[in-house]
Design an enzyme around this catalytic site. Structure first.
Site, PDB file in Angstrom:
ATOM      1  N   LYS A   5     112.859 -28.035  23.250  1.00 52.20           N
ATOM      2  CA  LYS A   5     111.904 -29.110  23.037  1.00 52.20           C
ATOM      3  C   LYS A   5     111.321 -29.549  24.379  1.00 52.20           C
ATOM      4  CE  LYS A   5     112.523 -29.872  18.535  1.00 52.20           C
ATOM      5  NZ  LYS A   5     111.445 -29.898  17.526  1.00 52.20           N
ATOM      6  N   ASP A  51     108.851 -25.766  21.748  1.00 50.24           N
ATOM      7  CA  ASP A  51     108.262 -26.691  20.783  1.00 50.24           C
ATOM      8  C   ASP A  51     107.884 -27.974  21.517  1.00 50.24           C
ATOM      9  OD1 ASP A  51     107.472 -28.205  18.662  1.00 50.24           O
ATOM     10  OD2 ASP A  51     109.370 -28.109  17.576  1.00 50.24           O
ATOM     11  N   GLU A  88     105.375 -23.559  19.692  1.00 51.37           N
ATOM     12  CA  GLU A  88     105.265 -24.230  18.403  1.00 51.37           C
ATOM     13  C   GLU A  88     104.545 -25.566  18.561  1.00 51.37           C
ATOM     14  OE1 GLU A  88     108.213 -26.029  14.940  1.00 51.37           O
ATOM     15  OE2 GLU A  88     108.952 -24.422  16.236  1.00 51.37           O
ATOM     16  N   ASP A 129     103.296 -26.369  13.021  1.00 46.14           N
ATOM     17  CA  ASP A 129     104.339 -27.146  12.368  1.00 46.14           C
ATOM     18  C   ASP A 129     103.715 -28.402  11.772  1.00 46.14           C
ATOM     19  OD1 ASP A 129     106.474 -28.648  11.513  1.00 46.14           O
ATOM     20  OD2 ASP A 129     107.621 -28.498  13.347  1.00 46.14           O
ATOM     21  N   LYS A 152     108.355 -26.499   6.411  1.00 43.54           N
ATOM     22  CA  LYS A 152     109.499 -27.401   6.280  1.00 43.54           C
ATOM     23  C   LYS A 152     109.624 -27.803   4.809  1.00 43.54           C
ATOM     24  CE  LYS A 152     110.279 -27.861  10.809  1.00 43.54           C
ATOM     25  NZ  LYS A 152     109.922 -29.107  11.517  1.00 43.54           N
TER      26      LYS A 152
END
Length: 337
Positions: free
Chosen positions: A153, A177, A203, A228, A250
């Site tokens: 992240k 991400d 991402e 995403d 998701k």
């Protein structure tokens, strides 16, 4: 069909931070559906970004609980349509849809991947997520959990430096991400530097609605970019195919396994890569995601691995990434209490 709801607060092993938030616990709701002596379990976590709480989900479902209990269950897909028509949020629908699929598999005595005609002989390895933290803390997390693929992240003022330092300590594949924290210019500049450091893809670097920026990125980024936050429901897949290399689906956002299966099929038809991600679910939600892995290019289902303690048994992931499927049918889930 009996319906039962329960809230849990899942403790995390470590503070989990992304570009927009940090937390030490994850609130989640478990939905149970029982019929003919079998019980199916589903899950949906709370999420401040989408303004969803466990209480809001429970309120939605409790408002139609008598209709659910009177419902004549046949197949999860038909039940999903019933829930959509009742106007529930996708998060609440997800918990019930996962429970319906688990129940359906248990009634048939087969795991879901087998019902869908897929084989678990070959599947992608899940990444393990390293949240934003001081570099020494991120490194310690990696050393605590040696893994073949890490999702890192980012969204700080020294993102490339972080990856450069982490790379000194592992040969694992990196995925990045940024959770909407970068601009198109930052993404295009960072991409070649990150590619040299063994990054596989990026991402959601830009804000969810920055389609113009993503068009620039698609034309100039040397790394693939996966959607995403820009890909929530089935209708988003086609638009994302014009601006991204792939989509991260998701279950909580789209409304469960039923729409996820449609999104996977659509993404494949459009020739883009397919990933399914998690929202720090317990083994209940992760076991549902695992049923999809034979159909995926990438998967992020490390949610239960990030927990200090779990609430269920089901699909288990070994340190080398191997997925152990239980003998129990459906999603293979049983609650521990």
């Amino acid at each position: 069909m009996q319906v039962h709801l329960k809230k849990y607060t899942l403790p995390l092993k470590h503070t989990f931070s992304i570009s927009r938030e940090s937390h030490d616990f994850q609130d989640t709701m478990i939905a149970s559906l029982s019929l003919n002596g079998k019980t199916g379990y589903g899950e949906a976590t709370s999420n401040p970004y989408y303004k969803i709480t466990t209480q809001s989900m429970m309120d939605e479902i409790n408002a139609i609980s008598s209709e659910i209990e009177a419902y004549e269950f046949t197949k999860p897909e038909i039940f999903h349509t019933f829930l959509v028509n009742k106007g529930l949020s996708n998060f609440a629908i997800c918990a019930l849809d996962l429970a319906a699929h688990d129940l359906y598999g248990k009634l048939l005595g087969k795991p879901l991947y087998e019902i869908w005609g897929t084989s678990i002989e070959k599947y992608p390895i899940s990444n393990y997520t390293i949240g934003i933290a001081p570099i020494d803390v991120m490194l310690a997390k990696m050393q605590e959990m040696p893994w073949p693929i890490y999702k890192i992240k980012l969204g700080t003022s020294n993102d490339v430096a972080i990856v450069r330092e982490l790379r000194k300590h592992t040969n694992a594949i990196f995925r990045i991400d940024a959770n909407c924290a970068w601009t198109a210019e930052e993404t295009i500049i960072n991409a070649p530097l990150l590619k040299e450091l063994g990054v596989q893809f990026l991402e959601q670097p830009l804000k969810a609605d920055d389609w113009f920026g993503m068009e620039e990125v698609m034309h100039h980024s040397v790394l693939p970019v996966i959607a995403d936050e820009s890909c929530i429901v089935a209708s988003d897949v086609e638009k994302c195919a014009l601006h991204f290399s792939g989509v991260n689906i998701k279950l909580t956002k789209c409304g469960g396994l039923t729409p996820a299966l449609r999104m996977i099929k659509k993404a494949k038809e459009l020739g883009i890569s397919v990933m399914v991600g998690c929202m720090t679910e317990s083994t209940v939600g992760i076991s549902a995601i695992a049923q999809l892995i034979p159909q995926l290019d990438y998967v992020d289902m490390d949610g239960a691995l990030l927990l200090k303690s779990d609430i269920a048994t089901g699909v288990h992931i070994e340190p080398d990434g191997k997925v152990i499927f239980p003998k129990l049918a459906g999603s293979g889930v049983q609650l521990l209490d």
